[in-house]
Design an enzyme around this catalytic site. Structure first.
Site, PDB file in Angstrom:
ATOM      1  N   LYS A 371       0.833  -1.190   0.000  1.00 43.77           N
ATOM      2  CA  LYS A 371       0.000   0.000   0.000  1.00 43.77           C
ATOM      3  C   LYS A 371       0.871   1.244   0.000  1.00 43.77           C
ATOM      4  O   LYS A 371       2.018   1.230   0.458  1.00 43.77           O
ATOM      5  CB  LYS A 371      -0.879   0.044   1.261  1.00 43.77           C
ATOM      6  N   ARG A 445      -9.800 -12.139   2.476  1.00 41.33           N
ATOM      7  CA  ARG A 445     -10.637 -13.234   1.969  1.00 41.33           C
ATOM      8  C   ARG A 445      -9.900 -14.572   2.009  1.00 41.33           C
ATOM      9  O   ARG A 445     -10.525 -15.628   2.078  1.00 41.33           O
ATOM     10  CB  ARG A 445     -11.108 -12.900   0.553  1.00 41.33           C
TER      11      ARG A 445
END
Length: 601
Positions: A371, A445
């Protein structure tokens, strides 16, 4: 680089506190600075009681809710001087508006709290009281219901009527007022120091680590400390609010969840989160097992291990199992060992099996798909789904919800090192499904899929009656719905209708997005059973993430997925909801669970 094995004190903590099992094996370069793994957030969850007194003293000042109509008619404490003073002060009794009414001697006679045209107050109107009221001790004079005429049990003349009854499943007015007051007092001040350099946490806790008792003077020993909102008032415990009722339990749940989310990742890594969960489990006699490090591979949770293996602090799976008092806790067997034809939702002792799963990424760097600075800044909140699920578990246990409950929290740090997993790696999962990793910054996930498959297939005698997960999963959900509205996916329309009704009744909103079947082909993979993210630049990210998770929820037919922000942005903050960590939809989901399993409407 020196590698060595570290034994975590959580092994001993969990075994001691909840009779649980901790399996750990993890060789890694370790930080030299020792970190505490004591459950700090759990131990101070009831600090809101500092701003309450047990009973109203004789000179307590009444706070009286008044509607616009009552103000106009000069009734319900809005008569005489109060009505005249309201006219001078241009007080219109708008919802949450306050008017301090002076007495003839110049002291405070009463405080009028506007309810608007509806004549009722929402939670956040009560939450505004702590910072709006002046110094003093106050008591709430809540709406009354008239006693039935000629009733055999009618109160004697002059006796106060009982507070208005609440619909089944809802907080009573006293409980709602208590919760609102508590939330209005919330501040995350763990790292604030007074002039002597003493931290807020050490000031607050007594020698045995417990929070001060109700009525303790807030800040009395903390001159110069910055405690967040400036609160000079105290409130007498509202008549009709149970000391261990839902209002008090919800207050503790909110404080606990918010504190965990707000705590920097240095002090809330996977083992700290495990210690928090273990402390909660111990408080209610639940079993707690923590599998961590390389034992995740041996126990069959490869995706959790892969995502967390690069971090100095090892990945873990928290597994809590609980049943109400007097009911044995169910045994959970692997799906392959369960007999065919088992009834869906069945548990032990005639109780339905409910599974709650929460994403516990304690910090998310993005991994090798790293990020940027702005995107990484708030990633201590990436365990917000786990915080919400643990808060719900606390409510279920405190209220003796009539279910066999299992709580699974996979917890990791998504870090970068030489053995970090890579884009387009193919991961193996507990379900046997191979997954082509589309992006290392879509790690949530991947850890959820192992836990969801376990929850869906390892029930005591069949799939769960309800499988519910919460996760800070996608930026796409925030782009679609903004900073304050959790995206929700449900495999069953009837289940969604129940949840939506509970959310509307609580004013704690959720928004359903579709499990849109035509998009399933967008997460096809040419090299594995599925892709985790879809192709480059794929749109509909929140839907694709939910469709990916859905693959791991079979055979459960009632699955709910909440893509939560777990944060209150400054633009939507208000009294009782300061900027920072938030257990979004806690009240909505809790009311839904009550309606479904305790028969409350």
């Amino acid at each position: 680089m020196l590698h060595h094995a570290r034994l975590f004190s959580s092994r001993h903590l969990c075994a001691r506190r909840c009779g649980g099992l901790v399996r750990s094996s993890h060789a890694r370069s370790m930080a030299t600075q020792a970190v505490s793994e004591e459950p700090h957030c759990w131990s101070v969850r009831d600090r809101w009681k500092e701003y309450l007194v047990d009973e109203a003293p004789a000179d307590a000042i009444a706070v009286v809710p008044v509607s616009a109509a009552e103000l106009e008619q000069g009734v319900n404490a809005a008569e005489g001087v109060a009505k005249s003073w309201a006219s001078v002060a241009k007080f219109k009794a708008k919802a949450g508006e306050l008017l301090v009414v002076p007495s003839a001697s110049g002291s405070i006679d009463r405080v009028l709290l506007g309810t608007g045209d509806s004549g009722t107050l929402d939670l956040w109107a009560y939450a505004g009281l702590p910072t709006k009221l002046p110094a003093g001790t106050f008591k709430l004079q809540l709406p009354q219901r008239p006693a039935p005429a000629a009733a055999a049990d009618a109160p004697a003349a002059g006796a106060p009527a009982a507070p208005a009854a609440a619909p089944a499943g809802a907080l009573s007015e006293p409980e709602k007022a208590l919760l609102g007051w508590a939330l209005g007092c919330y501040a995350f001040d763990r790292y604030k120091s007074d002039k002597n350099g003493e931290g807020a946490a050490s000031r607050r806790t007594s020698q045995d680590g417990s929070a001060p008792s109700p009525g303790a003077s807030p800040g009395s020993s903390t001159p110069g400390a910055d405690k967040g909102p400036r609160i000079q008032a105290k409130l007498a415990w509202p008549a009709g609010a149970d000391r261990s009722g839902q209002g008090a339990s919800l207050a503790g749940a909110y404080y606990w969840a918010r504190d965990m989310i707000n705590t920097p990742a240095e002090d809330l890594g996977p083992q700290h989160l495990a210690a928090e969960a273990a402390a909660m489990a111990a408080a209610y006699g639940a079993s707690c097992t923590i599998i961590q490090g390389d034992d995740l591979l041996r126990e069959g949770y490869p995706a959790i291990h892969t995502v967390g293996r690069a971090a100095a602090r090892p990945p873990a799976l928290i597994d809590i199992r609980w049943a109400p008092q007097g009911t044995p806790v169910a045994a959970y067997a692997p799906g392959a060992a369960r007999g065919a034809g088992a009834a869906e939702g069945s548990g032990v002792g005639g109780l339905p099996y409910v599974a709650l799963v929460g994403k516990g990424v304690c910090f998310d760097s993005g991994g090798l798909d790293i990020k940027g600075a702005s995107g990484m800044r708030l990633m201590k909140k990436d365990m917000g789904g786990a915080a919400l699920i643990l808060a719900l578990a606390h409510m279920a246990m405190a209220s003796q919800l009539r279910v066999q409950l299992r709580v699974l929290v996979p917890t990791v740090e998504n870090a970068i090192s030489g053995n970090a997993y890579r884009p387009l790696d193919v991961l193996r999962t507990r379900a046997g499904i191979t997954v082509e990793n589309g992006n290392t910054d879509a790690e949530g996930r991947l850890i959820l899929c192992d836990a969801l498959h376990e929850a869906a297939t390892s029930g005591p005698s069949g799939p769960p009656d309800l499988l519910l997960d919460a996760a800070t999963l996608t930026g796409a959900a925030r782009a679609a719905l903004g900073p304050d509205l959790p995206a929700t996916f449900a495999s069953c329309d009837a289940t969604w209708a129940q949840l939506a009704a509970a959310a509307a009744a609580e004013g704690d909103n959720l928004w359903r997005l579709p499990l849109y079947a035509p998009y399933r082909k967008m997460i096809d993979s040419k090299v594995a059973d599925t892709s985790s993210t879809g192709g480059e630049g794929a749109q509909g990210g929140a839907i694709l993430a939910a469709l990916y998770l859905e693959k791991f929820t079979k055979p459960a037919s009632r699955w709910v997925h909440i893509d939560t922000p777990a944060w209150t942005a400054g633009a939507v903050s208000c009294s009782g909801r300061p900027e920072g960590g938030e257990a979004n939809a806690l009240r909505a989901v809790w009311r839904f669970l009550q309606a479904r399993y305790n028969g409350a409407a």
